[in-house]
Structures are given as structure tokens and as C-alpha cells.
Design a protein around this motif. Sequence first.
Motif, PDB file in Angstrom:
ATOM      1  N   ASP A   1      -5.675  16.819  -2.672  1.00 23.16           N
ATOM      2  CA  ASP A   1      -7.074  17.072  -2.318  1.00 23.16           C
ATOM      3  C   ASP A   1      -7.979  16.186  -3.167  1.00 23.16           C
ATOM      4  O   ASP A   1      -8.158  16.424  -4.357  1.00 23.16           O
ATOM      5  CB  ASP A   1      -7.408  18.555  -2.536  1.00 23.16           C
ATOM      6  CG  ASP A   1      -8.812  18.909  -2.046  1.00 23.16           C
ATOM      7  OD1 ASP A   1      -9.501  18.011  -1.518  1.00 23.16           O
ATOM      8  OD2 ASP A   1      -9.210  20.076  -2.180  1.00 23.16           O
ATOM      9  N   GLU A   2      -8.543  15.143  -2.552  1.00 21.98           N
ATOM     10  CA  GLU A   2      -9.464  14.215  -3.212  1.00 21.98           C
ATOM     11  C   GLU A   2      -8.863  13.628  -4.495  1.00 21.98           C
ATOM     12  O   GLU A   2      -9.566  13.375  -5.466  1.00 21.98           O
ATOM     13  CB  GLU A   2     -10.781  14.930  -3.540  1.00 21.98           C
ATOM     14  CG  GLU A   2     -11.544  15.441  -2.336  1.00 21.98           C
ATOM     15  CD  GLU A   2     -12.196  14.324  -1.520  1.00 21.98           C
ATOM     16  OE1 GLU A   2     -12.151  13.155  -1.964  1.00 21.98           O
ATOM     17  OE2 GLU A   2     -12.745  14.607  -0.446  1.00 21.98           O
ATOM     18  N   ALA A   3      -7.552  13.409  -4.474  1.00 23.79           N
ATOM     19  CA  ALA A   3      -6.894  12.865  -5.663  1.00 23.79           C
ATOM     20  C   ALA A   3      -7.345  11.430  -5.954  1.00 23.79           C
ATOM     21  O   ALA A   3      -7.261  10.966  -7.090  1.00 23.79           O
ATOM     22  CB  ALA A   3      -5.382  12.910  -5.481  1.00 23.79           C
ATOM     23  N   ASP A   4      -7.829  10.740  -4.930  1.00 27.80           N
ATOM     24  CA  ASP A   4      -8.216   9.341  -5.088  1.00 27.80           C
ATOM     25  C   ASP A   4      -9.713   9.161  -5.326  1.00 27.80           C
ATOM     26  O   ASP A   4     -10.195   8.026  -5.397  1.00 27.80           O
ATOM     27  CB  ASP A   4      -7.809   8.558  -3.840  1.00 27.80           C
ATOM     28  CG  ASP A   4      -8.411   9.152  -2.568  1.00 27.80           C
ATOM     29  OD1 ASP A   4      -9.005  10.252  -2.652  1.00 27.80           O
ATOM     30  OD2 ASP A   4      -8.284   8.538  -1.498  1.00 27.80           O
TER      31      ASP A   4
ATOM     32  N   ALA B   1      -9.124  -1.461  -6.131  1.00 22.78           N
ATOM     33  CA  ALA B   1      -7.872  -2.014  -6.666  1.00 22.78           C
ATOM     34  C   ALA B   1      -6.882  -0.899  -6.985  1.00 22.78           C
ATOM     35  O   ALA B   1      -5.686  -1.006  -6.671  1.00 22.78           O
ATOM     36  CB  ALA B   1      -8.161  -2.841  -7.916  1.00 22.78           C
ATOM     37  N   ASN B   2      -7.376   0.172  -7.576  1.00 19.99           N
ATOM     38  CA  ASN B   2      -6.495   1.282  -7.910  1.00 19.99           C
ATOM     39  C   ASN B   2      -6.091   2.083  -6.668  1.00 19.99           C
ATOM     40  O   ASN B   2      -5.009   2.663  -6.634  1.00 19.99           O
ATOM     41  CB  ASN B   2      -7.162   2.211  -8.933  1.00 19.99           C
ATOM     42  CG  ASN B   2      -7.223   1.582 -10.309  1.00 19.99           C
ATOM     43  OD1 ASN B   2      -6.347   0.816 -10.692  1.00 19.99           O
ATOM     44  ND2 ASN B   2      -8.276   1.887 -11.062  1.00 19.99           N
TER      45      ASN B   2
ATOM     46  N   ASN C   1       0.162   2.524  -2.169  1.00 23.45           N
ATOM     47  CA  ASN C   1       1.511   1.959  -2.220  1.00 23.45           C
ATOM     48  C   ASN C   1       2.511   2.994  -2.724  1.00 23.45           C
ATOM     49  O   ASN C   1       3.641   3.081  -2.237  1.00 23.45           O
ATOM     50  CB  ASN C   1       1.532   0.725  -3.119  1.00 23.45           C
ATOM     51  CG  ASN C   1       0.884  -0.488  -2.473  1.00 23.45           C
ATOM     52  OD1 ASN C   1       0.804  -0.570  -1.246  1.00 23.45           O
ATOM     53  ND2 ASN C   1       0.401  -1.404  -3.292  1.00 23.45           N
ATOM     54  N   MET C   2       2.071   3.787  -3.702  1.00 25.21           N
ATOM     55  CA  MET C   2       2.921   4.857  -4.202  1.00 25.21           C
ATOM     56  C   MET C   2       3.160   5.909  -3.121  1.00 25.21           C
ATOM     57  O   MET C   2       4.277   6.415  -2.958  1.00 25.21           O
ATOM     58  CB  MET C   2       2.284   5.489  -5.439  1.00 25.21           C
ATOM     59  CG  MET C   2       3.139   6.544  -6.123  1.00 25.21           C
ATOM     60  SD  MET C   2       4.647   5.857  -6.866  1.00 25.21           S
ATOM     61  CE  MET C   2       3.969   4.832  -8.165  1.00 25.21           C
ATOM     62  N   LEU C   3       2.119   6.234  -2.356  1.00 22.81           N
ATOM     63  CA  LEU C   3       2.271   7.196  -1.269  1.00 22.81           C
ATOM     64  C   LEU C   3       3.269   6.683  -0.229  1.00 22.81           C
ATOM     65  O   LEU C   3       4.093   7.447   0.277  1.00 22.81           O
ATOM     66  CB  LEU C   3       0.924   7.475  -0.601  1.00 22.81           C
ATOM     67  CG  LEU C   3      -0.101   8.314  -1.377  1.00 22.81           C
ATOM     68  CD1 LEU C   3      -1.341   8.554  -0.523  1.00 22.81           C
ATOM     69  CD2 LEU C   3       0.505   9.645  -1.806  1.00 22.81           C
ATOM     70  N   ARG C   4       3.176   5.411   0.104  1.00 22.25           N
ATOM     71  CA  ARG C   4       4.121   4.843   1.075  1.00 22.25           C
ATOM     72  C   ARG C   4       5.559   4.969   0.572  1.00 22.25           C
ATOM     73  O   ARG C   4       6.473   5.265   1.342  1.00 22.25           O
ATOM     74  CB  ARG C   4       3.786   3.369   1.328  1.00 22.25           C
ATOM     75  CG  ARG C   4       2.494   3.132   2.104  1.00 22.25           C
ATOM     76  CD  ARG C   4       2.423   1.689   2.571  1.00 22.25           C
ATOM     77  NE  ARG C   4       1.137   1.366   3.166  1.00 22.25           N
ATOM     78  CZ  ARG C   4       0.152   0.741   2.509  1.00 22.25           C
ATOM     79  NH1 ARG C   4       0.346   0.366   1.245  1.00 22.25           N
ATOM     80  NH2 ARG C   4      -0.985   0.471   3.104  1.00 22.25           N
ATOM     81  N   GLU C   5       5.731   4.746  -0.730  1.00 24.59           N
ATOM     82  CA  GLU C   5       7.069   4.814  -1.306  1.00 24.59           C
ATOM     83  C   GLU C   5       7.637   6.235  -1.198  1.00 24.59           C
ATOM     84  O   GLU C   5       8.775   6.438  -0.772  1.00 24.59           O
ATOM     85  CB  GLU C   5       7.016   4.376  -2.772  1.00 24.59           C
ATOM     86  CG  GLU C   5       8.350   4.404  -3.491  1.00 24.59           C
ATOM     87  CD  GLU C   5       9.310   3.343  -2.995  1.00 24.59           C
ATOM     88  OE1 GLU C   5      10.534   3.534  -3.153  1.00 24.59           O
ATOM     89  OE2 GLU C   5       8.841   2.323  -2.417  1.00 24.59           O
TER      90      GLU C   5
END
Length: 226
Positions: free
Chosen positions: A154-157, A163-164, A170-174
Motif C-alpha cells: 500500500d503506497e510503498a513507492d 530512478a528508485n 524491477n524487484m517486483l518483476r523478479e
Amino acid sequence: FQLDQAKALLADRQEKLASLGPINHLALEEYDVKKERLDFLEAQRTDVVKAKEDLEKAIGEINRTARKLFSTTFEEVRRNYIAVFQTLFKGGRADMTLVKTDDPLESTIHIKAQPTGKVIDTVSLLSGGERCLTALSLLFAVYLVKPSPFCMLDEADAPLDDANIARFVNMLREFSRSTQFLVITHNKLTMETANHLYGVTMMEPGCSNIVSVSFNDVAETQSDHE
């Protein structure tokens, strides 16, 4: 002479008997009742003492097992945290240590996080985005110990810049290879990573509608037009 001694002895006994006061003819019956109550309470006390000893033994066994599992899990989380942190920050130094006490279950966990080019003593000196990435590193480090099939963020980003955000998605895709993520976000870059997008819109005042888009369907439609 003997008669006088007998009389004196009799008088003494009569005096002592009189000093006893009235006789309670129910004394034996009351004794039996009190004795029965005493036996019951002693049996109850014995049961309580045994239950206390059994409980202390069980707690001791649980604590020994918990300490062993905690130590093993902590080391796994520590290794994962270091690896994920260095992936998200593209380097840097990170670690997790225990402030030693007699009982590891009561120990304080100290989190270390130093992005590349920074020397800091506490996590509080990091920027908002860096603290967010550090928290995500710890979150995914715990996740890797025992991955779950479903995860909600929940709104972690929210504190992250573009850039971040790229590192985050990318981590989520992994991890999405084995886990389905439901991400609540207002960031467009995060939305672009999703396979399915759900939103709430109010086309008319006071009337909310759910709108859904499958990016797989959009891609297939574009291919058909081409």
C-alpha cells in the motif's frame, strides 16, 4: 493418708475438668468435616504445584526451540537483507546485528544501511526515499525466508523518485515469478509495470465506478491493428 491423697487428686482433676468449660459434643463431627476440607485443599495444592512445574518445563522447551529457530531465521534474513539492499541501491553496505543480551529473544535488532558514497550512523539520517528502499529491502529479506503466494503493498513507492521507482519495479518483476502482487499506488511508472490495472472513478457526482484494464489485452489489440 492414702485416702487424703486420693481426695486431693480427685479435687485437682475436678478443678481441671471444670476449667475446660462446656463440652462440645459435635467436636468429632466438626473435626471430620475440617479434615475432609484439608485433604481436598492439599490435593488441589499438589495439582497446582504439578501444573506449575509442567508449565515451566513446557515454557523452557518452547524458549529453547524459539531461540534456535530465531537464530536460524535471523541469519537467513540478514543474508537476504544484504543482497536485496545492494540490489536496490546498486551497491552500498548493509547489515543486521543483535545487541547481545542473555536471551536472544529479548535482544534489540540494529539495522545498518549505507548507500554508496555515504557514511552514516543511523537510518534516520537517510533521505525519505533511501529509508523507503531500506524498509523494502528488509521486507523482501523476510519475504525470501518463506515466500507467500500473495502480497499487498500500500503506497510503498510513495517516497521514491523515478530512478528508485525503476529499481523498485524491477524487484517486483523478479518476485512476481512466484508471487502475485497487489500494489496500491498513484505512481504512473509503477502502474506501467502492472499486468492488470484497477481504478475508481466518479463519472457522476456521488456515484463511483470501478474501471479495469488488462495490459495484455491492450497489447493484443495493438498487434491486431498492426
